[in-house]
Design a protein around this motif. Structure first.
Motif, PDB file in Angstrom:
ATOM      1  N   GLY A   1      69.831  19.703  56.590  1.00  0.00           N
ATOM      2  CA  GLY A   1      68.467  20.235  56.003  1.00  0.00           C
ATOM      3  C   GLY A   1      68.839  21.086  54.858  1.00  0.00           C
ATOM      4  N   ILE A   2      67.825  21.547  54.098  1.00  0.00           N
ATOM      5  CA  ILE A   2      67.947  22.148  52.822  1.00  0.00           C
ATOM      6  C   ILE A   2      67.082  23.476  52.751  1.00  0.00           C
ATOM      7  CG2 ILE A   2      66.379  20.869  51.469  1.00  0.00           C
ATOM      8  CD1 ILE A   2      68.422  21.136  49.315  1.00  0.00           C
ATOM      9  N   SER A   3      67.456  24.479  52.316  1.00  0.00           N
ATOM     10  CA  SER A   3      66.596  25.893  51.830  1.00  0.00           C
ATOM     11  C   SER A   3      66.784  26.228  50.602  1.00  0.00           C
ATOM     12  CB  SER A   3      66.999  26.912  53.090  1.00  0.00           C
ATOM     13  OG  SER A   3      66.623  26.640  54.235  1.00  0.00           O
TER      14      SER A   3
ATOM     15  N   HIS B   1      63.730  36.102  49.143  1.00  0.00           N
ATOM     16  CA  HIS B   1      63.091  35.262  49.981  1.00  0.00           C
ATOM     17  C   HIS B   1      63.636  33.799  49.912  1.00  0.00           C
ATOM     18  CE1 HIS B   1      59.829  38.263  50.073  1.00  0.00           C
ATOM     19  NE2 HIS B   1      59.628  38.123  48.689  1.00  0.00           N
ATOM     20  N   SER B   2      63.552  33.201  51.249  1.00  0.00           N
ATOM     21  CA  SER B   2      64.162  31.982  51.449  1.00  0.00           C
ATOM     22  C   SER B   2      63.294  31.056  52.060  1.00  0.00           C
ATOM     23  CB  SER B   2      65.641  32.024  52.234  1.00  0.00           C
ATOM     24  OG  SER B   2      66.166  30.734  52.507  1.00  0.00           O
ATOM     25  N   PHE B   3      63.180  29.759  51.618  1.00  0.00           N
ATOM     26  CA  PHE B   3      62.250  28.598  52.247  1.00  0.00           C
ATOM     27  C   PHE B   3      62.878  27.418  52.636  1.00  0.00           C
ATOM     28  CE2 PHE B   3      60.175  31.453  49.369  1.00  0.00           C
ATOM     29  CZ  PHE B   3      59.170  32.091  50.209  1.00  0.00           C
ATOM     30  N   LYS B   4      62.643  26.787  53.699  1.00  0.00           N
ATOM     31  CA  LYS B   4      63.060  25.433  53.872  1.00  0.00           C
ATOM     32  C   LYS B   4      62.578  24.606  53.003  1.00  0.00           C
ATOM     33  CE  LYS B   4      63.387  25.662  58.885  1.00  0.00           C
ATOM     34  NZ  LYS B   4      63.018  25.410  60.261  1.00  0.00           N
ATOM     35  N   GLY B   5      63.144  23.530  52.820  1.00  0.00           N
ATOM     36  CA  GLY B   5      62.371  22.481  51.419  1.00  0.00           C
ATOM     37  C   GLY B   5      61.156  22.053  51.862  1.00  0.00           C
ATOM     38  N   SER B   6      60.922  21.834  53.020  1.00  0.00           N
ATOM     39  CA  SER B   6      59.726  21.299  53.384  1.00  0.00           C
ATOM     40  C   SER B   6      58.467  22.231  53.425  1.00  0.00           C
ATOM     41  CB  SER B   6      59.901  20.517  55.028  1.00  0.00           C
ATOM     42  OG  SER B   6      60.243  21.442  55.903  1.00  0.00           O
ATOM     43  N   ASP B   7      59.020  23.619  53.528  1.00  0.00           N
ATOM     44  CA  ASP B   7      57.899  24.646  53.275  1.00  0.00           C
ATOM     45  C   ASP B   7      57.578  24.815  51.927  1.00  0.00           C
ATOM     46  OD1 ASP B   7      58.098  24.896  56.166  1.00  0.00           O
ATOM     47  OD2 ASP B   7      59.270  26.733  56.115  1.00  0.00           O
TER      48      ASP B   7
END
Length: 317
Positions: free
Chosen positions: A210-212, A218-224
């Motif tokens: 996975g990737i963020s 602030h941090s977000f998953k790629g799919s988010d």
């Protein structure tokens, strides 16, 4: 239809805002005393004391609808949508207040609910942002509501906090992807905009799962950030060993060759034209070309030269 989930500590601030609009219309309530704004606030506050350890007991969800659906948004229909939304989100057995606003071009309402239910239990917010998107989509499909025009039309400057950062990351990735030919260039371009990448690995291995993306705090998953920005989908575009990536690079190189061929042919034709123009002034003749499609001929030659495999001894093909 879009829902935005907000959690807070002050019923006074939230309810005062929701009811401050002169044209605000209370569509429905449950478990609150409607005498005046103060009574409503006190009703929510008293129930929250059943679970004093829950700091963010205020649930606030604005539901916005497309201007194209404005004619359909009667008070009864909007109330129905809000109640179905709450049930699907698991917001039950608790106090709530549904208020309609008419201060924008798009019809919308505000749901205020107590995250401490009637039995003193906490209404779960697990995966609430994901569930929010899913429920909104279900209701849009069920009632044939208009889908929004996507992230491109969101006014980022009006957003705040994490939501603003998420859209900034989205626009940065979208602008960089067409230019980045591999992961290294992609990371460097994002770094220049203050965005770092964090990879999630499978166990203790080097395999990336996975990737963020992180910007500021602030941090977000790629799919988010966007479904197209999951690690798997990004890797299809950025992995140099991937056939699709190779094809894109070859197409880009072929385009460069074509443009070079065009430039060469244009110079040749220009030179021929100038020479014939000078001669025609003396002999009064019109220019004549043996090959009227010289530009196309050169273009094809450039492509053939590009595609022709190299002959290397000792390498089997």
């Amino acid at each position: 239809m879009i829902g935005k989930i907000v959690k807070g500590r002050s019923f006074k601030g939230c309810i005062s805002y929701v009811l401050s609009d002169k044209e605000a219309k209370i569509l429905a309530t449950k478990g609150v005393l409607e005498t005046d704004t103060k009574s409503i606030i006190n009703s929510f506050y008293m129930q929250s004391m059943l679970n004093p350890k829950l700091s963010k007991c205020v649930g606030h969800i604005p539901l916005a609808f497309s201007p194209d659906d404005k004619e359909r948004m009667t008070e009864h229909f909007m109330e129905r949508l809000a109640k179905e939304y709450m049930k699907a989100m698991g917001i039950e057995n608790t106090q709530y207040l549904i208020v309609r606003h008419n201060n924008t071009s798009h019809p919308h309402c505000h749901i205020v609910f107590n995250r401490v239910d009637n039995d003193g239990n906490t209404i779960s917010d697990k995966n609430d942002r994901y569930r929010n998107e899913k429920v909104c989509k279900q209701l849009k499909d069920k009632y044939n509501l208009t889908y929004g025009r996507g992230k491109e039309n969101v006014n980022v400057e009006k957003l705040k906090g994490a939501e603003q950062t998420r859209y900034e990351i989205y626009h940065a990735i979208k602008a960089i992807l067409p230019k980045a030919q591999n992961w290294k260039l992609f990371e460097e371009a994002l770094k220049q905009q203050g965005i770092s990448i964090e990879y999630k690995h499978k166990g203790q291995t080097d395999e990336v799962q996975g990737i963020s993306f992180k910007k500021g705090e602030h941090s977000f998953k790629g799919s988010d950030v966007d479904r197209k920005f999951s690690y798997g989908k990004l890797n299809i575009l950025l992995d140099e060993s991937n056939p699709i990536q190779k094809q894109q690079q070859e197409q880009q190189q072929a385009t460069t060759s074509i443009e070079t061929g065009n430039s060469v042919s244009e110079n040749i034709l220009s030179g021929v034209g100038n020479a014939l123009s000078t001669v025609s002034g003396l002999f009064d003749i019109q220019p004549s070309y043996q090959d009227e499609n010289e530009a196309e001929y050169l273009r094809q030659q450039a492509l053939k030269k590009k595609k022709k495999p190299e002959n290397r001894r000792g390498i089997r093909r």
